[in-house]
Design a protein around this motif. Structure first.
Motif, PDB file in Angstrom:
ATOM      1  N   LEU A  62       5.591 -56.246   9.984  1.00 56.69           N
ATOM      2  CA  LEU A  62       5.044 -55.033  10.586  1.00 56.69           C
ATOM      3  C   LEU A  62       5.521 -54.950  12.029  1.00 56.69           C
ATOM      4  O   LEU A  62       6.130 -55.868  12.563  1.00 56.69           O
ATOM      5  CB  LEU A  62       3.521 -54.964  10.477  1.00 56.69           C
ATOM      6  CG  LEU A  62       2.623 -56.138  10.852  1.00 56.69           C
ATOM      7  CD1 LEU A  62       2.739 -56.533  12.294  1.00 56.69           C
ATOM      8  CD2 LEU A  62       1.178 -55.780  10.534  1.00 56.69           C
ATOM      9  N   GLY A  91       5.525 -48.675   8.215  1.00 58.23           N
ATOM     10  CA  GLY A  91       4.232 -48.218   7.742  1.00 58.23           C
ATOM     11  C   GLY A  91       4.113 -46.713   7.811  1.00 58.23           C
ATOM     12  O   GLY A  91       4.981 -45.975   7.375  1.00 58.23           O
ATOM     13  N   GLY A 121       0.339 -51.330  10.212  1.00 51.43           N
ATOM     14  CA  GLY A 121      -0.590 -51.462   9.099  1.00 51.43           C
ATOM     15  C   GLY A 121      -1.801 -50.563   9.258  1.00 51.43           C
ATOM     16  O   GLY A 121      -2.695 -50.569   8.415  1.00 51.43           O
TER      17      GLY A 121
END
Length: 292
Positions: free
Chosen positions: A102, A283, A82
């Motif tokens: 994540l 990400g 993130g």
């Protein structure tokens, strides 16, 4: 106001990870969870020699819950997909909402690997209800000086308020589910009364020292479950002690866990694995070499 009584105590069992001393009271024999608190690892206390390899938690995925990491001694570097990075020092806390997914790494900073030193860390997993399991990931890293330290027992105890409200103070972390979380330090002889509202699940782990809870003696490295028969906890310290103390509304939903994923159904676990394998947790991709 009445004090809750102890239902049971559960010893943490030894389950070392590489050269990292690790104890785990939950899940364990006879105790799957303290809904919504799923898992606690107690790493250390131990002393690392100079030129060590540091913590072994390189990049790995999560979905469906939150990790709360308490750095008691030493320090911890965090990276995630993130885009969050931090180094949290002793007394600080990191609170990560994995949510929809994540990848993160929790490793020792280069300075710790070079110089070594004492290390003790707790990591707690807090479940999310089905309505929040796919919420956007987020992260908060808070140093010790950002955590209110509230004196109790005429200064013989301190409650370090991480999330929730207590005696007019608010913790720096805003929990999505209203979790109250703290660490409590007590000097020998201290007597405290901690909030434990009826209907809430209480999480109490004795990190160090000897205490009594509602008149029941509890040894270090033990987790305490309590009955829902009062609205406070009466705790006395027979030696200097450190506690992990929190409470939360139970979720009361099915829990299906597979490694780093915690969902409500097996199908959701299988989808999490597919999404991870498809790179949907990556990400910006900058994390993937950290901790290698």
């Amino acid at each position: 106001m009445s004090s809750r009584t102890v239902a049971a105590t559960y010893p943490a069992y030894r389950d070392d990870i590489a050269d990292l001393v690790t104890r785990r009271p939950v899940p364990g024999p006879g105790l799957e969870q303290v809904d919504p608190f799923l898992f606690l690892n107690h790493h250390g206390p131990q002393v690392y020699a100079p030129n060590n390899h540091g913590l072994p938690f390189g990049p790995h995925p999560h979905r469906g819950f939150e990790t709360v990491t308490f750095i008691l001694t030493g320090n911890l570097a965090h990276y995630d997909t993130g885009g969050h990075e931090s180094v949290i020092e002793a007394g600080g806390v990191q609170w990560m909402t994995a949510g929809s997914g994540l990848i993160h790494a929790e490793v020792s900073p280069p300075s710790f690997k070079q110089r070594g030193g004492p290390l003790e860390i707790l990591q707690l997993w807090v479940n999310l209800p089905s309505r929040l399991k796919m919420t956007a990931p987020r992260y908060s890293g808070v140093q010790a000086d950002g955590i209110p330290a509230i004196p109790l027992a005429e200064g013989k105890a301190l409650l370090n308020l991480i999330a929730g409200e207590f005696q007019g103070s608010a913790g720096p972390i805003h929990s999505l589910t209203g979790v109250f979380m703290s660490t409590v330090t007590l000097q020998a002889g201290a007597q405290v009364s901690l909030p434990a509202p009826r209907g809430r699940s209480v999480f109490l782990y004795v990190v160090s020292g000897q205490v009594s809870v509602g008149g029941t003696a509890v040894k270090p490295w033990h987790l305490v479950t309590v009955n829902d028969d009062g609205d406070t906890l009466a705790i006395g310290a027979s030696s200097d002690a450190v506690l992990l103390f929190g409470h939360a509304d139970p979720i009361d939903e099915p829990v299906v866990a597979h490694g780093p994923f915690v969902m409500n159904t097996r199908g959701e676990i299988e989808q999490a694995i597919r999404d991870y394998q498809a790179g949907k947790f990556n990400g910006d991709g900058k994390l993937l070499e950290v901790g290698a």
